[in-house]
Design an enzyme around this catalytic site. Structure first.
Site, PDB file in Angstrom:
ATOM      1  N   CYS A   1      26.951 -15.502 -13.206  1.00 31.79           N
ATOM      2  CA  CYS A   1      26.871 -15.732 -14.706  1.00 31.79           C
ATOM      3  C   CYS A   1      25.386 -15.782 -15.246  1.00 31.79           C
ATOM      4  O   CYS A   1      24.554 -15.689 -14.220  1.00 31.79           O
ATOM      5  CB  CYS A   1      27.493 -17.209 -14.940  1.00 31.79           C
ATOM      6  SG  CYS A   1      29.213 -17.406 -14.279  1.00 31.79           S
TER       7      CYS A   1
ATOM      8  N   ARG B   1      23.601  -8.342 -15.188  1.00 28.45           N
ATOM      9  CA  ARG B   1      24.120  -9.148 -13.945  1.00 28.45           C
ATOM     10  C   ARG B   1      25.591  -8.852 -13.784  1.00 28.45           C
ATOM     11  O   ARG B   1      26.102  -9.580 -12.829  1.00 28.45           O
ATOM     12  CB  ARG B   1      23.710 -10.488 -14.270  1.00 28.45           C
ATOM     13  CG  ARG B   1      22.325 -10.970 -14.631  1.00 28.45           C
ATOM     14  CD  ARG B   1      22.158 -12.290 -15.159  1.00 28.45           C
ATOM     15  NE  ARG B   1      22.571 -13.492 -14.520  1.00 28.45           N
ATOM     16  CZ  ARG B   1      21.598 -13.924 -13.737  1.00 28.45           C
ATOM     17  NH1 ARG B   1      20.337 -13.861 -13.442  1.00 28.45           N
ATOM     18  NH2 ARG B   1      22.251 -15.229 -13.045  1.00 28.45           N
TER      19      ARG B   1
ATOM     20  N   TRP C   1      30.748 -14.476 -15.112  1.00 30.80           N
ATOM     21  CA  TRP C   1      31.429 -13.693 -14.073  1.00 30.80           C
ATOM     22  C   TRP C   1      32.442 -14.583 -13.543  1.00 30.80           C
ATOM     23  O   TRP C   1      32.018 -15.780 -12.771  1.00 30.80           O
ATOM     24  CB  TRP C   1      30.202 -13.517 -12.949  1.00 30.80           C
ATOM     25  CG  TRP C   1      30.711 -12.780 -11.724  1.00 30.80           C
ATOM     26  CD1 TRP C   1      31.055 -13.238 -10.677  1.00 30.80           C
ATOM     27  CD2 TRP C   1      30.995 -11.237 -11.319  1.00 30.80           C
ATOM     28  NE1 TRP C   1      31.616 -12.466  -9.569  1.00 30.80           N
ATOM     29  CE2 TRP C   1      31.472 -11.194 -10.219  1.00 30.80           C
ATOM     30  CE3 TRP C   1      30.709 -10.162 -12.204  1.00 30.80           C
ATOM     31  CZ2 TRP C   1      31.835 -10.074  -9.537  1.00 30.80           C
ATOM     32  CZ3 TRP C   1      31.353  -9.052 -11.542  1.00 30.80           C
ATOM     33  CH2 TRP C   1      31.505  -9.033 -10.354  1.00 30.80           C
TER      34      TRP C   1
ATOM     35  N   ASN D   1      25.824 -21.681 -14.905  1.00 30.99           N
ATOM     36  CA  ASN D   1      25.860 -20.768 -13.690  1.00 30.99           C
ATOM     37  C   ASN D   1      26.097 -21.361 -12.261  1.00 30.99           C
ATOM     38  O   ASN D   1      24.986 -22.161 -11.899  1.00 30.99           O
ATOM     39  CB  ASN D   1      24.658 -19.605 -13.996  1.00 30.99           C
ATOM     40  CG  ASN D   1      24.817 -18.653 -12.796  1.00 30.99           C
ATOM     41  OD1 ASN D   1      25.808 -18.301 -12.148  1.00 30.99           O
ATOM     42  ND2 ASN D   1      23.399 -18.178 -12.282  1.00 30.99           N
ATOM     43  N   GLY D   2      26.862 -21.116 -11.381  1.00 31.42           N
ATOM     44  CA  GLY D   2      26.847 -21.649 -10.126  1.00 31.42           C
ATOM     45  C   GLY D   2      28.561 -21.980  -9.724  1.00 31.42           C
ATOM     46  O   GLY D   2      29.500 -21.576 -10.539  1.00 31.42           O
TER      47      GLY D   2
ATOM     48  N   GLU E   1      29.216   0.013  10.284  1.00 29.81           N
ATOM     49  CA  GLU E   1      28.792  -0.216   9.148  1.00 29.81           C
ATOM     50  C   GLU E   1      27.323   0.079   9.038  1.00 29.81           C
ATOM     51  O   GLU E   1      26.905   0.679   7.969  1.00 29.81           O
ATOM     52  CB  GLU E   1      29.043  -1.641   8.761  1.00 29.81           C
ATOM     53  CG  GLU E   1      28.122  -2.178   7.449  1.00 29.81           C
ATOM     54  CD  GLU E   1      28.620  -1.233   6.177  1.00 29.81           C
ATOM     55  OE1 GLU E   1      29.597  -0.659   6.271  1.00 29.81           O
ATOM     56  OE2 GLU E   1      27.932  -1.881   5.188  1.00 29.81           O
TER      57      GLU E   1
ATOM     58  N   LYS F   1      25.703   2.825   6.109  1.00 30.34           N
ATOM     59  CA  LYS F   1      24.552   2.242   5.386  1.00 30.34           C
ATOM     60  C   LYS F   1      23.271   3.322   5.579  1.00 30.34           C
ATOM     61  O   LYS F   1      22.801   3.645   4.578  1.00 30.34           O
ATOM     62  CB  LYS F   1      24.119   0.761   5.833  1.00 30.34           C
ATOM     63  CG  LYS F   1      24.777  -0.273   5.289  1.00 30.34           C
ATOM     64  CD  LYS F   1      24.418  -0.778   4.144  1.00 30.34           C
ATOM     65  CE  LYS F   1      25.532  -0.393   2.975  1.00 30.34           C
ATOM     66  NZ  LYS F   1      26.938  -0.359   3.105  1.00 30.34           N
TER      67      LYS F   1
ATOM     68  N   GLU G   1      24.719   6.614   3.690  1.00 31.28           N
ATOM     69  CA  GLU G   1      24.702   6.652   2.075  1.00 31.28           C
ATOM     70  C   GLU G   1      23.568   6.505   1.439  1.00 31.28           C
ATOM     71  O   GLU G   1      23.589   6.998   0.293  1.00 31.28           O
ATOM     72  CB  GLU G   1      25.813   5.826   1.860  1.00 31.28           C
ATOM     73  CG  GLU G   1      25.815   4.416   1.954  1.00 31.28           C
ATOM     74  CD  GLU G   1      26.957   3.482   1.455  1.00 31.28           C
ATOM     75  OE1 GLU G   1      27.599   3.711   0.679  1.00 31.28           O
ATOM     76  OE2 GLU G   1      27.039   2.453   2.132  1.00 31.28           O
TER      77      GLU G   1
ATOM     78  N   HIS H   1      31.785  10.704  27.456  1.00 29.89           N
ATOM     79  CA  HIS H   1      33.030  11.547  27.551  1.00 29.89           C
ATOM     80  C   HIS H   1      32.783  12.743  26.648  1.00 29.89           C
ATOM     81  O   HIS H   1      33.723  13.231  25.772  1.00 29.89           O
ATOM     82  CB  HIS H   1      34.370  10.727  27.125  1.00 29.89           C
ATOM     83  CG  HIS H   1      34.619   9.632  28.127  1.00 29.89           C
ATOM     84  ND1 HIS H   1      35.104  10.091  29.500  1.00 29.89           N
ATOM     85  CD2 HIS H   1      34.331   8.295  28.179  1.00 29.89           C
ATOM     86  CE1 HIS H   1      35.282   8.965  29.966  1.00 29.89           C
ATOM     87  NE2 HIS H   1      34.781   7.923  29.274  1.00 29.89           N
TER      88      HIS H   1
ATOM     89  N   LYS I   1      30.300   3.478  -7.538  1.00 25.88           N
ATOM     90  CA  LYS I   1      30.273   1.965  -6.851  1.00 25.88           C
ATOM     91  C   LYS I   1      31.805   1.720  -6.466  1.00 25.88           C
ATOM     92  O   LYS I   1      32.084   0.917  -5.703  1.00 25.88           O
ATOM     93  CB  LYS I   1      29.790   0.878  -7.860  1.00 25.88           C
ATOM     94  CG  LYS I   1      29.842  -0.450  -7.390  1.00 25.88           C
ATOM     95  CD  LYS I   1      29.066  -0.648  -6.294  1.00 25.88           C
ATOM     96  CE  LYS I   1      29.112  -2.234  -5.794  1.00 25.88           C
ATOM     97  NZ  LYS I   1      28.670  -2.248  -4.380  1.00 25.88           N
TER      98      LYS I   1
HETATM   99  C1  AGP Z   1      29.889   0.876   0.696  1.00 26.11           C
HETATM  100  O1  AGP Z   1      28.341   0.799   0.921  1.00 26.11           O
HETATM  101  C2  AGP Z   1      30.413   2.154  -0.067  1.00 26.11           C
HETATM  102  N1  AGP Z   1      29.892   1.832  -1.502  1.00 26.11           N
HETATM  103  C3  AGP Z   1      31.862   2.374   0.123  1.00 26.11           C
HETATM  104  O2  AGP Z   1      31.944   2.636   1.349  1.00 26.11           O
HETATM  105  C4  AGP Z   1      32.570   1.102  -0.242  1.00 26.11           C
HETATM  106  O3  AGP Z   1      32.516   0.080   0.786  1.00 26.11           O
HETATM  107  C5  AGP Z   1      34.168   1.609  -0.504  1.00 26.11           C
HETATM  108  O4  AGP Z   1      34.228   2.500  -1.259  1.00 26.11           O
HETATM  109  C6  AGP Z   1      35.220   0.633  -0.779  1.00 26.11           C
HETATM  110  O5  AGP Z   1      34.854  -0.163  -1.903  1.00 26.11           O
HETATM  111  P1  AGP Z   1      35.637  -1.512  -2.319  1.00 26.11           P
HETATM  112  O6  AGP Z   1      35.065  -2.474  -1.425  1.00 26.11           O
HETATM  113  O7  AGP Z   1      35.243  -1.822  -3.844  1.00 26.11           O
HETATM  114  O8  AGP Z   1      36.998  -1.174  -2.367  1.00 26.11           O
END
Ligand code: AGP
Length: 608
Positions: free
Chosen positions: A2, A27, A75, A101-102, A481, A485, A488, A504, A603
């Site tokens: 928020c 935000r 939020w 906010n919190g 993961e 990172k 991407e 293998h 996103k």
């Molecule tokens: C992660 O850094 C990416 N932006 C992407 O893999 C993301 O995690 C994936 O699209 C799933 O998104 P969501 O968690 O909003 O479902």
């Protein structure tokens, strides 16, 4: 998260509040509102949706005349995004209005006490308890009423309070949620961050935790938690608005990496009461849990990798088989899912098309669904039988960081809580593991603080066109993961590989051009992974190892080592991933990539 703003001075407050809220839009929010004092009356206007709706509703502030006011962008955490749940919240007698906010962690107890004292609640929010407490304690002295109210609150807050009886004054208070005071000439301001103020003043005071202040057009008085007036340093802001949105960091991603201790704490703390995990939001009965044949976790991307890490904790503690399935695969796999399947659906945005489709397919086959999402009221949250929110606040960078670590935090809480309900863990182990979970925010901060060398490592490794992330067991889940990172945001091809599987075939690729990031944070397989380091070294690879501080043996094996604090391997992912996030960030920076908005990425992938 928020955003709050406030103004007291000679100008009309509403236009300044609306402008300030507009500058806080970055935000992320789902509703907004303002409250202004006019002739000893408080006028409130609040809407769901954009600030533009609020400007329209208030005719750009003209329908809320007055020179003192507070404003808020919400939020949603407690209660869906609705006009009623939007802030500011009013007292029953209409004399007080509050923005916050919190998270007020003890709001349920306070709500009950206030209802028993005859106070009526309009909203489902935690915030509303604040304004009713102020009314309850008010006997003509607003400062005293605010102070007594603050003493009752547990959790995090940046608060703004106005009182119709004191039409020039605003009270603000801060605990674990940023709050800044803006110093004008014949006028003063407050806000969650400088972006809401910087066009009016660049002279600001940062309140610290436990402090509160009384603001009038001519004065700002600041008090410590004992109520003693104190002096604070006046800072001059030379940021532009762009930089201010990122809190002074160069990118949202770095800001969000640094926010992780707070985000994980905000996700964990409200769910631990009297040393017990309390998941009020999910009333999964013991009989239901006992009757589960398997747990299926489905998600995409990093959320899927969070599931791969969480699987270890759930299986080990609950002794229930866990399958982790890519949603894009599960939806078309004619899955063996029935009413004895619990489906855990993980999603930061709550809007990922593949995940929604897989969830619907599993619901159709009788599965009960528990969603772990960050966006209140999102499609996945609304579709699920049960929801456990990650209170990470809005995540702006496309590459998730705090979204991933708060998903892990919820998975750990769920695993330990279910294990206890199923009587599959003894009291001592439960207490020990709960202690570990409570210290995770501190461990994350430690990792951030103890690795200033990562930018230097990035300079060494950023020129490669390909690299491997290897690990075993829980370390392998984190390697998944870590590799994503790197891919991407730096566009370097990075492959995660089970360390024991290299021999293998894939080891044919290892040479001096393929650096290997080796994760060695699980004692049960440590020796094995270290022998894999020897294997890849023998083929010319440079090795950067991530391991516990006390594992000095590895220094002689690897070319570079990143140390992290020792953490229970079941819960180590939330700490072990931090250096990998930072490494990817600084490598991408060296490569001049568009870190917050990487090419080809969105996103939230709301299409198939
Ligand atoms: C992660 O850094 C990416 N932006 C992407 O893999 C993301 O995690 C994936 O699209 C799933 O998104 P969501 O968690 O909003 O479902």
């Amino acid at each position: 998260m928020c955003g709050i703003v406030g103004y007291t001075g000679a100008q009309q407050a509403a236009p300044i509040l609306l402008e300030g809220l507009t500058n806080l839009e970055y935000r992320g929010y789902d509703s907004a509102g303002i409250a202004v004092i006019n002739n000893k009356q408080i006028l409130v206007s609040k809407v769901t949706g954009r600030i533009a709706n609020l400007c329209e509703r208030t005719n750009d502030g003209k329908s809320c005349p007055g020179t003192v006011g507070i404003g808020h962008t919400r939020w949603a955490t407690h209660g869906a995004p609705t006009d009623t749940n939007a802030h500011p919240h009013m007292s029953n007698n209409g004399k007080f209005a509050v923005v916050h906010n919190g998270i007020i962690e003890n709001y349920m107890n306070l709500r009950e006490e206030l209802i028993n004292n005859g106070y009526h609640f309009e909203s489902q929010t935690d915030t509303e308890v604040v304004v009713h407490l102020i009314e309850m304690y008010y006997n003509g002295d607003i400062k005293k009423a605010v102070k007594r109210t603050l003493a009752r609150l547990e959790g995090s807050y940046a608060l703004g309070v106005i009182c119709a009886d004191e039409p020039e004054k605003i009270y603000v208070a801060r605990e674990a949620s940023p709050l800044i005071l803006g110093i004008g000439i014949g006028e003063n301001f407050f806000a969650s961050d400088v972006t809401a103020l910087v066009q009016y003043t660049r002279n600001v005071i940062y309140l610290d935790d436990g402090e509160f202040a009384e603001i009038t057009p001519e004065s700002i008085k600041i008090f410590d938690c004992a109520g003693q007036q104190i002096k604070k340093k006046i800072n001059h802001i030379n940021w532009d608005i762009q930089a201010a949105e990122k809190g002074g960091y160069e990118h949202f991603m770095l800001k969000e990496i640094m926010e992780q201790p707070r985000a994980v704490k905000a996700t964990i703390s409200p769910r631990i009461k009297d040393n017990e995990i309390v998941l009020d939001e999910t009333d999964l009965s013991v009989d239901y849990l006992k009757n589960i044949k398997k747990i299926v976790i489905t998600a995409c991307g990093s959320a899927y990798y969070a599931g791969c890490a969480g699987k270890h904790a759930i299986e080990k503690l609950c002794k229930i088989p866990v399958q982790v399935e890519l949603a894009s695969e599960l939806r078309y796999s004619d899955p063996l899912i029935d009413e004895r399947t619990l489906l855990l659906v993980i999603s930061q945005s709550g809007e990922t098309a593949d995940t929604i489709a897989a969830m619907k397919e599993c619901k159709r086959r009788g599965a009960k669904t528990l969603a772990i999402v960050n966006v209140v009221g999102s499609t996945i949250a609304n579709l699920a039988d049960h929801v456990l929110y990650t209170w990470a606040g809005p995540e702006i960078a496309v590459a998730t960081t705090k979204g991933y670590t708060t998903q892990l935090a919820v998975l750990y809480l769920f695993a330990l809580h279910a294990a206890k309900k199923l009587n599959r863990i003894d009291e001592q182990r439960y207490d020990n593991l709960l202690k570990v979970i409570k210290t995770l925010p501190k461990r994350i901060q430690e990792v951030i603080d103890m690795n200033p060398s990562i930018p230097k490592l990035a300079k060494k490794y950023h020129k490669h066109s390909s690299m491997f992330f290897i690990g075993r067991n829980t370390d392998y889940a984190i390697a998944l993961e870590g590799a994503l990172k790197m891919k991407e945001i730096s566009y370097i091809h990075a492959e995660s590989y089970a360390a024991g599987e290299l021999k293998h075939g894939t080891i044919a690729l290892i040479d001096e051009h393929q650096p290997v990031i080796a994760l060695c944070c699980n004692d049960s397989v440590m020796e094995k992974t270290m022998s894999n380091i020897v294997e890849v070294k023998a083929r010319g690879a440079e090795v950067l190892a991530v391991t516990f501080r006390n594992n000095q043996k590895i220094v002689s094996l690897a070319d570079d080592v990143i140390f992290i604090p020792q953490v229970e391997p079941l819960f180590s992912a939330v700490v072990e991933i931090i250096p990998l996030q930072l490494l990817a960030y600084y490598v991408a920076k060296e490569n001049g990539c568009d870190i917050d908005k990487p090419k080809n990425l969105a996103k939230s992938v709301t299409v198939e």
